[in-house]
Design an enzyme around this catalytic site. Structure first.
Site, mmCIF file in Angstrom:
data_model
loop_
_atom_site.group_PDB
_atom_site.id
_atom_site.type_symbol
_atom_site.label_atom_id
_atom_site.label_comp_id
_atom_site.label_asym_id
_atom_site.label_seq_id
_atom_site.Cartn_x
_atom_site.Cartn_y
_atom_site.Cartn_z
ATOM 1 N N LYS A 203 31.133 9.934 -13.566
ATOM 2 C CA LYS A 203 30.145 9.928 -14.642
ATOM 3 C C LYS A 203 29.372 8.623 -14.546
ATOM 4 O O LYS A 203 29.914 7.539 -14.756
ATOM 5 C CB LYS A 203 30.817 10.063 -16.009
ATOM 6 C CG LYS A 203 29.821 10.116 -17.155
ATOM 7 C CD LYS A 203 30.511 10.269 -18.495
ATOM 8 C CE LYS A 203 29.507 10.325 -19.635
ATOM 9 N NZ LYS A 203 30.176 10.417 -20.952
ATOM 10 N N ARG A 213 21.658 11.338 -26.856
ATOM 11 C CA ARG A 213 21.962 10.395 -27.931
ATOM 12 C C ARG A 213 21.425 10.915 -29.263
ATOM 13 O O ARG A 213 22.028 10.714 -30.313
ATOM 14 C CB ARG A 213 21.393 9.021 -27.590
ATOM 15 C CG ARG A 213 21.909 8.547 -26.215
ATOM 16 C CD ARG A 213 22.572 7.191 -26.253
ATOM 17 N NE ARG A 213 23.281 6.983 -24.985
ATOM 18 C CZ ARG A 213 22.815 6.248 -23.985
ATOM 19 N NH1 ARG A 213 21.654 5.642 -24.099
ATOM 20 N NH2 ARG A 213 23.532 6.095 -22.879
ATOM 21 N N ARG A 224 26.715 1.220 -21.682
ATOM 22 C CA ARG A 224 28.051 1.608 -21.224
ATOM 23 C C ARG A 224 28.276 1.253 -19.756
ATOM 24 O O ARG A 224 29.079 1.895 -19.077
ATOM 25 C CB ARG A 224 28.241 3.116 -21.456
ATOM 26 C CG ARG A 224 28.124 3.506 -22.921
ATOM 27 C CD ARG A 224 28.423 4.982 -23.133
ATOM 28 N NE ARG A 224 28.466 5.283 -24.548
ATOM 29 C CZ ARG A 224 27.683 6.173 -25.166
ATOM 30 N NH1 ARG A 224 26.801 6.862 -24.463
ATOM 31 N NH2 ARG A 224 27.779 6.387 -26.464
ATOM 32 N N GLU A 240 37.617 7.229 -7.711
ATOM 33 C CA GLU A 240 37.870 7.836 -9.027
ATOM 34 C C GLU A 240 38.461 9.238 -8.871
ATOM 35 O O GLU A 240 39.356 9.637 -9.621
ATOM 36 C CB GLU A 240 36.568 7.904 -9.830
ATOM 37 C CG GLU A 240 35.996 6.554 -10.243
ATOM 38 C CD GLU A 240 36.668 5.987 -11.482
ATOM 39 O OE1 GLU A 240 37.652 6.572 -11.966
ATOM 40 O OE2 GLU A 240 36.191 4.929 -11.963
ATOM 41 N N LYS A 255 28.617 14.009 -13.128
ATOM 42 C CA LYS A 255 27.627 13.970 -14.199
ATOM 43 C C LYS A 255 26.829 12.671 -14.086
ATOM 44 O O LYS A 255 27.431 11.606 -13.993
ATOM 45 C CB LYS A 255 28.349 14.034 -15.557
ATOM 46 C CG LYS A 255 27.440 13.993 -16.770
ATOM 47 C CD LYS A 255 28.247 14.022 -18.064
ATOM 48 C CE LYS A 255 27.341 14.031 -19.285
ATOM 49 N NZ LYS A 255 28.097 14.032 -20.548
ATOM 50 N N SER A 281 21.091 16.303 -20.535
ATOM 51 C CA SER A 281 19.985 16.447 -21.478
ATOM 52 C C SER A 281 18.643 16.017 -20.906
ATOM 53 O O SER A 281 17.620 16.665 -21.140
ATOM 54 C CB SER A 281 20.290 15.637 -22.739
ATOM 55 O OG SER A 281 20.466 14.255 -22.429
ATOM 56 N N TYR A 320 22.368 23.586 -20.627
ATOM 57 C CA TYR A 320 21.922 24.047 -21.942
ATOM 58 C C TYR A 320 21.194 25.383 -21.856
ATOM 59 O O TYR A 320 20.947 26.012 -22.886
ATOM 60 C CB TYR A 320 21.043 22.970 -22.588
ATOM 61 C CG TYR A 320 21.801 21.683 -22.788
ATOM 62 C CD1 TYR A 320 22.676 21.535 -23.854
ATOM 63 C CD2 TYR A 320 21.691 20.629 -21.877
ATOM 64 C CE1 TYR A 320 23.408 20.366 -24.023
ATOM 65 C CE2 TYR A 320 22.410 19.462 -22.038
ATOM 66 C CZ TYR A 320 23.277 19.332 -23.112
ATOM 67 O OH TYR A 320 24.008 18.181 -23.264
#
Length: 332
Positions: A203, A213, A224, A240, A255, A281, A320
């Site tokens: 990610k 957000r 982040r 990872e 992602k 998004s 989506y």
């Protein structure tokens, strides 16, 4: 023999002559069961609230979420990934609402479970960012940094309450070191051995999260970058990946999807577990905005991006457009 030399004997265009021919020889195929619908449910809403940055996507009420889940089943969508959005007054430094049995996400899991049972794979976002007043994915230490190990304790609690609510799959998205192992232990120790883990393995800290957000009414202060991956790094994602698999991940995710197809390909080539990719998004918003201006053909652009994600190695895609595209695919 032409006066200009021999004509080509190999003509790849022969296999592109008609729609039926192109369908027959297609190397990559999308199916409704490849798709997972991300959905937001907000505490206290009486009617769905449109997300301005994501035309066509809403923060659901409990009732409209149930309807969306039923529509996804009817369309043949494989799963639904639920994100809870608490009332602002219920946010605090520890993200307490994320571990309350009657918190909005746990209530939503039970609602969807009551509506569709096991006909849809019910997934839950396992992260604190929606519930904290500072908007970070974990607990902060005295210096204002995300405390990895204190956050793991909260994730273990979240896993238990989400599993108690009836979720099939938890999706830890916070990118804390060791999160998969701690969650696996917490699930197993509380009798939830059958609840699977979809690890957000790679990610990245991305500019394309912007509309999300708004979708989760984020209270984020700062960024982040200390826990999400650096977009410059590729080999790190394989490290990872190895850690997540060692800790017990049942499925893994990349992602965002579109800007990281190279990472998706590397991950898919390296593993023998199902691989997901999240078309996020910002990817959604760009196509919708360009289509609204007439700059791209909306439906073709949607299908082309999803096909590219599948071609790069994704077994399932969070998008989506999941229910809409599944309907297109079922209608041929």
């Amino acid at each position: 023999m032409s006066a200009y030399g021999s004509f080509p004997g190999s003509r790849p265009r022969r296999l592109r002559t008609t729609p039926a021919m192109r369908r027959m020889v297609a190397e990559t195929r999308l199916h409704p069961s490849d798709l997972i619908l991300p959905a937001f449910v907000r505490e206290g809403l009486d009617e769905p609230l449109p997300i301005k940055a994501m035309p066509g996507v809403v923060q659901h009420t409990r009732d409209t979420l149930r309807k969306a889940a039923a529509e996804a089943v009817e369309a043949g969508v494989a799963g639904i990934m639920l994100f809870g959005v608490p009332a602002d007054e219920n946010k605090d430094a520890l993200g307490t609402a994320g571990t309350e049995p009657d918190g909005i996400l746990q209530v939503a899991i039970r609602d969807v479970k009551a509506e569709v049972g096991d006909d849809l794979v019910i997934m839950s976002d396992l992260c604190l960012d929606e519930y904290t007043d500072h908007g970070h994915c974990g607990v902060l230490d005295a210096q204002g940094r995300v405390d990895n190990d204190a956050t793991l304790e909260r994730y273990a609690e979240m896993a238990q309450v989400q599993a108690d609510a009836g979720v099939h799959v938890v999706g830890p998205s916070g990118m804390m070191d060791g999160q998969v192992g701690v969650i696996r232990d917490a699930l197993d120790e509380t009798g939830h051995e059958d609840v699977a883990i979809l690890a957000y393995t790679a990610k990245y800290s991305s500019a394309f999260y912007g509309p999300f957000r708004e979708a989760v009414a984020s209270s984020l202060q700062g960024d982040r970058k200390t826990y999400q991956q650096d977009p410059a790094n590729a080999r790190e994602s394989l490290r990872e990946l190895a850690l997540d698999l060692e800790e017990g991940a049942d499925m893994v995710m990349v992602k965002p999807a579109g800007p990281y197809l190279d990472i998706l390909y590397r991950v898919a080539q390296a593993v023998d577990v199902p691989v997901s990719a999240y078309q996020i998004s910002g990817e959604y918003a760009m196509i919708e905005a360009a289509a609204e201006k007439g700059w791209v053909e909306r439906d073709r652009a949607i299908m082309e991006t999803l096909t590219g994600i599948k071609r790069a190695g994704a077994d399932t895609i969070l998008t989506y457009w999941a229910t809409e595209v599944a309907g297109w695919l079922r209608r041929g």
